[in-house]
Design an enzyme around this catalytic site. Structure first.
Site, PDB file in Angstrom:
ATOM      1  N   LYS A   1       0.846  -1.203   0.000  1.00 48.89           N
ATOM      2  CA  LYS A   1       0.000   0.000   0.000  1.00 48.89           C
ATOM      3  C   LYS A   1       0.880   1.252   0.000  1.00 48.89           C
ATOM      4  CE  LYS A   1      -1.753   1.530   4.023  1.00 48.89           C
ATOM      5  NZ  LYS A   1      -1.484   2.932   4.351  1.00 48.89           N
ATOM      6  N   ASN A   2       1.901   1.264   0.857  1.00 48.39           N
ATOM      7  CA  ASN A   2       2.695   2.484   1.028  1.00 48.39           C
ATOM      8  C   ASN A   2       3.745   2.674  -0.052  1.00 48.39           C
ATOM      9  OD1 ASN A   2       1.099   2.980   3.197  1.00 48.39           O
ATOM     10  ND2 ASN A   2       2.612   2.406   4.740  1.00 48.39           N
TER      11      ASN A   2
ATOM     12  N   CYS B   1      -4.969  12.528  12.250  1.00 50.34           N
ATOM     13  CA  CYS B   1      -5.738  11.287  12.274  1.00 50.34           C
ATOM     14  C   CYS B   1      -5.552  10.694  13.676  1.00 50.34           C
ATOM     15  CB  CYS B   1      -5.244  10.334  11.192  1.00 50.34           C
ATOM     16  SG  CYS B   1      -3.612   9.691  11.538  1.00 50.34           S
TER      17      CYS B   1
ATOM     18  N   ARG C   1       0.046  14.700  12.203  1.00 55.43           N
ATOM     19  CA  ARG C   1       0.469  14.452  10.820  1.00 55.43           C
ATOM     20  C   ARG C   1       0.739  15.747  10.029  1.00 55.43           C
ATOM     21  NH1 ARG C   1      -1.160   9.181   9.676  1.00 55.43           N
ATOM     22  NH2 ARG C   1       0.481   9.161   8.114  1.00 55.43           N
TER      23      ARG C   1
ATOM     24  N   ASP D   1       4.553   0.850  12.067  1.00 51.92           N
ATOM     25  CA  ASP D   1       3.318   0.209  11.602  1.00 51.92           C
ATOM     26  C   ASP D   1       3.161  -1.203  12.161  1.00 51.92           C
ATOM     27  OD1 ASP D   1       3.352   1.678   8.255  1.00 51.92           O
ATOM     28  OD2 ASP D   1       2.841   2.475  10.227  1.00 51.92           O
TER      29      ASP D   1
ATOM     30  N   ARG E   1      -8.712  -0.483   4.741  1.00 47.33           N
ATOM     31  CA  ARG E   1      -7.851   0.513   4.088  1.00 47.33           C
ATOM     32  C   ARG E   1      -6.508  -0.089   3.716  1.00 47.33           C
ATOM     33  NH1 ARG E   1      -6.401   5.260   7.309  1.00 47.33           N
ATOM     34  NH2 ARG E   1      -5.196   5.519   5.404  1.00 47.33           N
TER      35      ARG E   1
HETATM   36  C1  EPZ Z   1       4.151   6.950   5.967  1.00 47.13           C
HETATM   37  O1  EPZ Z   1       3.406   8.000   6.538  1.00 47.13           O
HETATM   38  C2  EPZ Z   1       3.208   5.762   5.920  1.00 47.13           C
HETATM   39  N1  EPZ Z   1       2.060   6.073   5.072  1.00 47.13           N
HETATM   40  C3  EPZ Z   1       2.740   5.416   7.335  1.00 47.13           C
HETATM   41  O2  EPZ Z   1       1.914   4.245   7.237  1.00 47.13           O
HETATM   42  C4  EPZ Z   1       3.965   5.091   8.183  1.00 47.13           C
HETATM   43  O3  EPZ Z   1       3.551   4.831   9.510  1.00 47.13           O
HETATM   44  C5  EPZ Z   1       4.933   6.286   8.161  1.00 47.13           C
HETATM   45  O4  EPZ Z   1       5.286   6.612   6.794  1.00 47.13           O
HETATM   46  C6  EPZ Z   1       6.219   5.997   8.922  1.00 47.13           C
HETATM   47  O5  EPZ Z   1       6.851   4.887   8.385  1.00 47.13           O
HETATM   48  C7  EPZ Z   1       2.209   6.034   3.725  1.00 47.13           C
HETATM   49  O6  EPZ Z   1       3.286   5.777   3.210  1.00 47.13           O
HETATM   50  C8  EPZ Z   1       0.991   6.329   2.901  1.00 47.13           C
HETATM   51  P1  EPZ Z   1       6.281  10.397   7.996  1.00 47.13           P
HETATM   52  P2  EPZ Z   1       4.014   9.524   6.517  1.00 47.13           P
HETATM   53  O7  EPZ Z   1       6.152  11.610   7.146  1.00 47.13           O
HETATM   54  O8  EPZ Z   1       4.710   9.767   5.246  1.00 47.13           O
HETATM   55  C9  EPZ Z   1       6.423  13.776  11.257  1.00 47.13           C
HETATM   56  C10 EPZ Z   1       0.029   2.896   7.644  1.00 47.13           C
HETATM   57  O9  EPZ Z   1      -0.537   2.422   8.630  1.00 47.13           O
HETATM   58  N2  EPZ Z   1       6.337  14.709  10.115  1.00 47.13           N
HETATM   59  O10 EPZ Z   1       7.521   9.589   7.929  1.00 47.13           O
HETATM   60  O11 EPZ Z   1       2.926  10.450   6.917  1.00 47.13           O
HETATM   61  C11 EPZ Z   1       5.092  13.096  11.516  1.00 47.13           C
HETATM   62  O12 EPZ Z   1       4.279  13.904  12.334  1.00 47.13           O
HETATM   63  C12 EPZ Z   1       0.544   4.327   7.652  1.00 47.13           C
HETATM   64  O13 EPZ Z   1       0.211   2.256   6.571  1.00 47.13           O
HETATM   65  C13 EPZ Z   1       6.518  16.068  10.341  1.00 47.13           C
HETATM   66  O14 EPZ Z   1       6.750  16.494  11.468  1.00 47.13           O
HETATM   67  O15 EPZ Z   1       5.066   9.414   7.712  1.00 47.13           O
HETATM   68  C14 EPZ Z   1       5.467  11.813  12.196  1.00 47.13           C
HETATM   69  O16 EPZ Z   1       5.627  12.068  13.589  1.00 47.13           O
HETATM   70  C15 EPZ Z   1       0.341   4.989   9.002  1.00 47.13           C
HETATM   71  N3  EPZ Z   1       6.420  16.923   9.287  1.00 47.13           N
HETATM   72  C16 EPZ Z   1       6.822  11.477  11.588  1.00 47.13           C
HETATM   73  O17 EPZ Z   1       7.289  12.675  10.938  1.00 47.13           O
HETATM   74  C17 EPZ Z   1       6.173  16.485   8.016  1.00 47.13           C
HETATM   75  O18 EPZ Z   1       6.119  17.319   7.079  1.00 47.13           O
HETATM   76  C18 EPZ Z   1       6.753  10.359  10.561  1.00 47.13           C
HETATM   77  O19 EPZ Z   1       5.954  10.812   9.508  1.00 47.13           O
HETATM   78  C19 EPZ Z   1       5.990  15.106   7.812  1.00 47.13           C
HETATM   79  C20 EPZ Z   1       6.071  14.226   8.866  1.00 47.13           C
END
Ligand code: EPZ
Length: 422
Positions: free
Chosen positions: A23-24, A119, A124, A309, A401
């Site tokens: 998915k990701n 969420c 996020r 995850d 999802r």
């Molecule tokens: C991706 O989310 C995945 N989703 C998530 O999977 C996964 O948990 C996550 O990466 C971490 O591996 C998809 O790929 C669609 P991040 P993403 O940006 O990109 C902070 C699932 O269950 N952050 O690495 O949103 C954020 O708040 C989902 O399949 C900022 O501060 O993750 C978080 O604390 C859930 N500013 C941390 O980084 C930003 O601009 C990790 O977020 C972006 C993120």
């Protein structure tokens, strides 16, 4: 009344399971198809509600999509892209819809996308995405819940990510692919899904080097061409079935997996006395009845650390392991929503700041529980597989999802799960 799963305990799960495409990985790849005006074929696409939502968004922008049921592939005709505004309904349904902002900016010179809300697992934010696009020359405006970005042209830049954000790395990589000159991204995410996206973009004519390391160099090109790309297997779906084998003390053989992507999960399962062996076609995960499943500590970290995850799935396993385990969630600020529900099933868990302290109990008890998000729901489903008595798990939409009919696959391994439509 929402749909629910009725889950009754059975014995150890045994058999073979084929893992779907990730998915990701497929979500950013679908967003990246907007970078080219030619048709793209994406293979090994899982039929998930998140993927359907992304297809709906692409269609709303003029990029038609068509499933080829026989091969399980998706054709995206991004040549039709004629709108630079993503409707709120799509981002409300799917946070990852925000990933279209970089490709639309690069292809059309402007984009307007709703700011994704938070969420269940956290606020996020997308500040790192926007910091990267601004570094490439985009003007950014945030009004009425929408982010508008525009740039006459994008110019390569040196960008240091404050946090190795997966989404921000993907947004910047996609936009920089069509920027003029070289972009160097430092402290970027190294997840396998980043590498898969870079492989898709390079096949389309981009020049991206270093994906999978914390420094990625992107030499922008003028345009990209259509490609035929096969998405990597879903390491979190695989991890889910690995934990299902461990939790039910069973023996499951997983095919269509990339063992390298599962190293942190495999290492942790071995630490708690579960056997994981590579076979010619995949991974065998099994429990030796002469050994107890014992407690182990977990700290979630960006790849290649233990994946956030997988945190809720592993918590369900630790709930009936021998001993005390401490699970620390360092990636998201609110990802213990499943704890309250597990405690309703008899788990002994105390939350102390960003850690959960779990005292293993002999057996959980079935109860009525609610899924709050995708992985919390999956964790509760696994916990119910060996709980004493029936469990009613509400919130099936969360699980749908990220899994293609998880209950069907678990039933084929010996589980007893019924989906009840409200
Ligand atoms: C991706 O989310 C995945 N989703 C998530 O999977 C996964 O948990 C996550 O990466 C971490 O591996 C998809 O790929 C669609 P991040 P993403 O940006 O990109 C902070 C699932 O269950 N952050 O690495 O949103 C954020 O708040 C989902 O399949 C900022 O501060 O993750 C978080 O604390 C859930 N500013 C941390 O980084 C930003 O601009 C990790 O977020 C972006 C993120």
């Amino acid at each position: 009344m929402s749909d629910k799963f009725i889950i009754n305990p059975t014995g150890p799960l045994r058999g073979d399971v084929y893992i779907s495409g990730a998915k990701n990985a497929v979500l950013p790849v679908l967003a990246a198809t907007l970078l080219t005006g030619q048709d793209c074929v994406v293979q090994n696409v899982p039929r998930l509600s998140d993927v359907e939502s992304m297809c709906g968004l692409l269609a709303s922008l003029g990029a038609g999509t068509q499933w080829d049921a026989a091969s399980g592939s998706l054709i995206v005709r991004a040549g039709g892209l004629n709108l630079c505004e993503a409707a709120y309904e799509w981002v409300g349904k799917l946070r990852a819809s925000f990933l279209v902002i970089g490709p639309m900016l690069a292809r059309l010179g402007r984009a307007k996308v709703p700011l994704p809300g938070g969420c269940a697992i956290g606020s996020r934010p997308v500040d790192l995405h926007l910091k990267g696009l601004a570094a490439l020359g985009a003007d950014i405006d945030h009004t009425h819940g929408y982010i508008s970005v525009s740039a006459k042209k994008l110019t390569g830049a040196k960008i240091y990510l404050d946090f190795p954000s997966v989404g921000a790395t993907e947004s910047i990589m996609m936009a920089a692919s069509l920027a003029e000159g070289q972009t160097i991204m430092e402290n970027c995410a190294v997840e396998p899904e980043i590498v898969d996206l870079a492989n898709f973009l390079n096949a389309a004519g981009a020049d991206i080097r270093g994906a999978g390391t914390d420094t990625v160099k992107i030499n922008g090109t003028r345009e990209l061409r259509g490609v035929d790309h096969t998405v990597i297997p879903d390491r979190i779906e695989a991890g889910t079935f690995m934990v299902a084998a461990a939790l039910t003390r069973g023996d499951i053989h997983l095919t269509n997996v990339m063992a390298d992507h599962l190293k942190p999960v495999t290492a942790k399962l071995k630490e708690v006395n579960i056997h994981v062996t590579e076979t010619e076609t995949g991974l065998r995960v099994y429990h030796d009845p002469s050994q107890e499943v014992i407690a182990a500590d977990i700290k979630t970290l960006p790849y290649p650390g233990f994946p956030t995850d997988m945190q809720s799935l592993f918590m369900s396993l630790m709930a009936t392991a021998q001993g005390t385990s401490i699970i620390t969630e360092t990636v998201f600020e609110n990802r213990f929503m499943q704890v309250g529900e597990l405690k309703r099933m008899g788990a002994d868990i105390k939350i102390e700041s960003r850690s959960a302290v779990i005292e293993g109990v002999r057996r959980l008890a079935g109860a009525q529980v609610q899924a709050s998000d995708l992985r919390a729901g999956a964790g509760l489903m696994l916990a119910a597989l060996t709980a004493e008595g029936t469990t009613e798990l509400s919130g099936t939409e969360h699980i749908d999802r990220g899994y293609c009919a998880l209950e069907t696959q678990l039933n084929q391994l010996g589980a007893d799960i019924k989906r009840v439509i409200a």
